[in-house]
Enzyme design. Sequence first.
Site, PDB file in Angstrom:
ATOM      1  N   LYS A   1       0.864  -1.185   0.000  1.00  0.00           N
ATOM      2  CA  LYS A   1       0.000   0.000   0.000  1.00  0.00           C
ATOM      3  C   LYS A   1       0.896   1.229   0.000  1.00  0.00           C
ATOM      4  CE  LYS A   1      -4.376   1.176   0.152  1.00  0.00           C
ATOM      5  NZ  LYS A   1      -5.568   0.498  -0.364  1.00  0.00           N
TER       6      LYS A   1
ATOM      7  N   ASP B   1      -7.047   4.356  -4.614  1.00  0.00           N
ATOM      8  CA  ASP B   1      -7.697   4.250  -3.304  1.00  0.00           C
ATOM      9  C   ASP B   1      -8.302   5.637  -3.063  1.00  0.00           C
ATOM     10  OD1 ASP B   1      -7.871   2.379  -0.761  1.00  0.00           O
ATOM     11  OD2 ASP B   1      -7.341   4.323   0.057  1.00  0.00           O
TER      12      ASP B   1
HETATM   13  P1  NDP Z   1     -12.896   7.912  -2.885  1.00  0.00           P
HETATM   14  O1  NDP Z   1     -11.813   8.891  -2.688  1.00  0.00           O
HETATM   15  O2  NDP Z   1     -13.437   7.684  -4.245  1.00  0.00           O
HETATM   16  O3  NDP Z   1     -14.118   8.231  -1.911  1.00  0.00           O
HETATM   17  C1  NDP Z   1     -13.951   8.304  -0.535  1.00  0.00           C
HETATM   18  C2  NDP Z   1     -15.261   8.676   0.112  1.00  0.00           C
HETATM   19  O4  NDP Z   1     -15.135   8.569   1.518  1.00  0.00           O
HETATM   20  C3  NDP Z   1     -15.675  10.107  -0.164  1.00  0.00           C
HETATM   21  O5  NDP Z   1     -17.053  10.186  -0.116  1.00  0.00           O
HETATM   22  C4  NDP Z   1     -15.037  10.851   1.008  1.00  0.00           C
HETATM   23  O6  NDP Z   1     -15.647  12.084   1.320  1.00  0.00           O
HETATM   24  C5  NDP Z   1     -15.266   9.864   2.131  1.00  0.00           C
HETATM   25  N1  NDP Z   1     -14.200  10.039   3.150  1.00  0.00           N
HETATM   26  C6  NDP Z   1     -12.863   9.879   2.980  1.00  0.00           C
HETATM   27  N2  NDP Z   1     -12.205  10.145   4.106  1.00  0.00           N
HETATM   28  C7  NDP Z   1     -13.154  10.501   4.993  1.00  0.00           C
HETATM   29  C8  NDP Z   1     -13.114  10.878   6.350  1.00  0.00           C
HETATM   30  N3  NDP Z   1     -11.942  10.969   7.020  1.00  0.00           N
HETATM   31  N4  NDP Z   1     -14.287  11.156   6.973  1.00  0.00           N
HETATM   32  C9  NDP Z   1     -15.469  11.046   6.300  1.00  0.00           C
HETATM   33  N5  NDP Z   1     -15.562  10.680   5.010  1.00  0.00           N
HETATM   34  C10 NDP Z   1     -14.432  10.408   4.376  1.00  0.00           C
HETATM   35  O7  NDP Z   1     -12.323   6.532  -2.276  1.00  0.00           O
HETATM   36  P2  NDP Z   1     -12.790   5.045  -2.560  1.00  0.00           P
HETATM   37  O8  NDP Z   1     -14.247   4.999  -2.778  1.00  0.00           O
HETATM   38  O9  NDP Z   1     -11.884   4.459  -3.560  1.00  0.00           O
HETATM   39  O10 NDP Z   1     -12.425   4.352  -1.167  1.00  0.00           O
HETATM   40  C11 NDP Z   1     -13.338   4.300  -0.070  1.00  0.00           C
HETATM   41  C12 NDP Z   1     -12.918   3.199   0.882  1.00  0.00           C
HETATM   42  O11 NDP Z   1     -12.874   1.946   0.190  1.00  0.00           O
HETATM   43  C13 NDP Z   1     -11.523   3.363   1.508  1.00  0.00           C
HETATM   44  O12 NDP Z   1     -11.525   2.799   2.792  1.00  0.00           O
HETATM   45  C14 NDP Z   1     -10.649   2.504   0.599  1.00  0.00           C
HETATM   46  O13 NDP Z   1      -9.462   2.079   1.247  1.00  0.00           O
HETATM   47  C15 NDP Z   1     -11.588   1.342   0.344  1.00  0.00           C
HETATM   48  N6  NDP Z   1     -11.302   0.531  -0.826  1.00  0.00           N
HETATM   49  C16 NDP Z   1     -11.240   1.096  -2.076  1.00  0.00           C
HETATM   50  C17 NDP Z   1     -10.987   0.292  -3.165  1.00  0.00           C
HETATM   51  C18 NDP Z   1     -11.027   0.817  -4.558  1.00  0.00           C
HETATM   52  O14 NDP Z   1     -10.985   0.001  -5.475  1.00  0.00           O
HETATM   53  N7  NDP Z   1     -11.131   2.109  -4.782  1.00  0.00           N
HETATM   54  C19 NDP Z   1     -10.686  -1.155  -3.009  1.00  0.00           C
HETATM   55  C20 NDP Z   1     -10.883  -1.649  -1.678  1.00  0.00           C
HETATM   56  C21 NDP Z   1     -11.139  -0.808  -0.642  1.00  0.00           C
HETATM   57  P3  NDP Z   1     -14.857  13.445   1.007  1.00  0.00           P
HETATM   58  O15 NDP Z   1     -14.860  13.574  -0.476  1.00  0.00           O
HETATM   59  O16 NDP Z   1     -15.616  14.508   1.715  1.00  0.00           O
HETATM   60  O17 NDP Z   1     -13.467  13.255   1.585  1.00  0.00           O
END
Ligand code: NDP
Length: 453
Positions: free
Chosen positions: A130, A170
């Site tokens: 990661k 991510d």
């Molecule tokens: P994105 O950046 O596309 O979206 C993240 C989302 O989570 C946004 O809505 C963001 O809101 C919110 N968010 C992030 N940090 C915070 C925080 N500290 N408090 C509240 N809301 C938060 O990321 P992904 O959708 O790719 O990833 C989301 C989760 O899924 C993560 O845990 C990631 O590790 C996991 N994941 C992702 C994969 C992938 O293929 N993309 C694979 C496996 C797991 P805002 O815009 O306001 O920050």
Amino acid sequence: MSNKHQDRIDAFMEMVKAKGEHEVEFLQAVEEVAETVIPFIADHPKYEEHKILERIIEPERTIIFRVPWIDDNGKPQINRGYRVEFNSAIGPYKGGLRFHPSVNLSILKFLGFEQIFKNSLTTLPMGGGKGGSDFDPKGKSDNEVMRFCQSFMTELSRHIGADTDVPAGDIGVGGREIGYMFGQYKRIRNEFTGVLTGKGINWGGSLIRPEATGYGAVYFIQNMLERTGDELRGKSVAISGSGNVAQFAIEKVLQLGGKVLTCSDSSGYVFAPDGIHSEHLDFLKDLKNVRRGRIKEMSDAYPEMQFFPGERVWNLPVNVDVAIPCATQNELNGDDAKKLTDKGIKVVGEGANMPSTPEAIAHFHSTGVLFAPGKASNAGGVATSGLEMSQNSLRLSWSREDVDQRLQEIMKSIHDQCVKFGRDDQGKVDYVKGANIAGFVKVADAMIDQGLV
Ligand code: NDP
């Protein structure tokens, strides 16, 4: 759990803490694995003899580097870049890059550690890694993001490669960022190779990769429900987040006949009493992926929806059957879990990595809620990254139906491995235990085969 096992877990955690007490997220992830794997190891002493648990918690390599870049005002900016190459026993390091101001070594070690087990569960040959940076893409222009990505890749390119380490996206790293980083890698190395996944479809990407994590989480939930003779159709679903994972979890729930009541970002959540429909989802995708706006705009555009500033979706004002946390780590705590069981929740499937705190998981387990940990239920993303790597090696592109079919088979296989290792005598399944042990065994056996390296 017996006192003997608990003593061993406590002693092990003391040892891990002594190496880095401040790495709270990493310690949380290790403890969750230790609690389920240590009792298993007691019955399988070869893993103890080879000190597999002590070795598996130590990254093979951690790279930390300076990322200097010039902002639109011509001023130098400095961020910190990381890549944690955690474990390569079953394949090249594989795992995403996160760009978010909260990024630190503890968070990336927790994510890299989880990735080892997740990748093992996918049945594909991928090790765990990661990386990322404390860079915040929010509010930056495309040119600023490009200059940052180019600088980040200038250093990272020395450490990665199609057979060494293959990063992906991510939080904060989507198609735009992968494109800029891929372009810089190609320019520096003068080779067009599958060094990143999540690539654009015209330049080596796989169909279904953007959808895969969200779709996969919903397929996993469907498998859990089917095992108990139930189905997703007609169920109400609370989803947190509004990024990549949340968007495609919403899409798949709609396709399978469920009703999605919520979505959110870090500013608050939106509640849709009549459900989020495909028109709303198109609006959300445009809002988050193109205009990069805030979630409140959903309720501005659709007055039938309500916006709750600063609140989390688990406060939603109605009963709900299924929860899919898709935002970030520790976004669902013990109190949130109690609120959800009071609202009649039956299933929780994690789309994000470690979104539920240990207290929340303990509450779900003690109240009979079906609970799927992210390392199993969100593995569809990395699994499809593995399929992207295969297509790159073969220089072929598989059809959408073909990749989706493989994704469904992989999620079913992950589900069945969890059941195999997590089922008790009454047939009840502890998916946390099942995922940890099934993921551990494959990597541990490979580590033993390869000697003390
Ligand atoms: P994105 O950046 O596309 O979206 C993240 C989302 O989570 C946004 O809505 C963001 O809101 C919110 N968010 C992030 N940090 C915070 C925080 N500290 N408090 C509240 N809301 C938060 O990321 P992904 O959708 O790719 O990833 C989301 C989760 O899924 C993560 O845990 C990631 O590790 C996991 N994941 C992702 C994969 C992938 O293929 N993309 C694979 C496996 C797991 P805002 O815009 O306001 O920050």
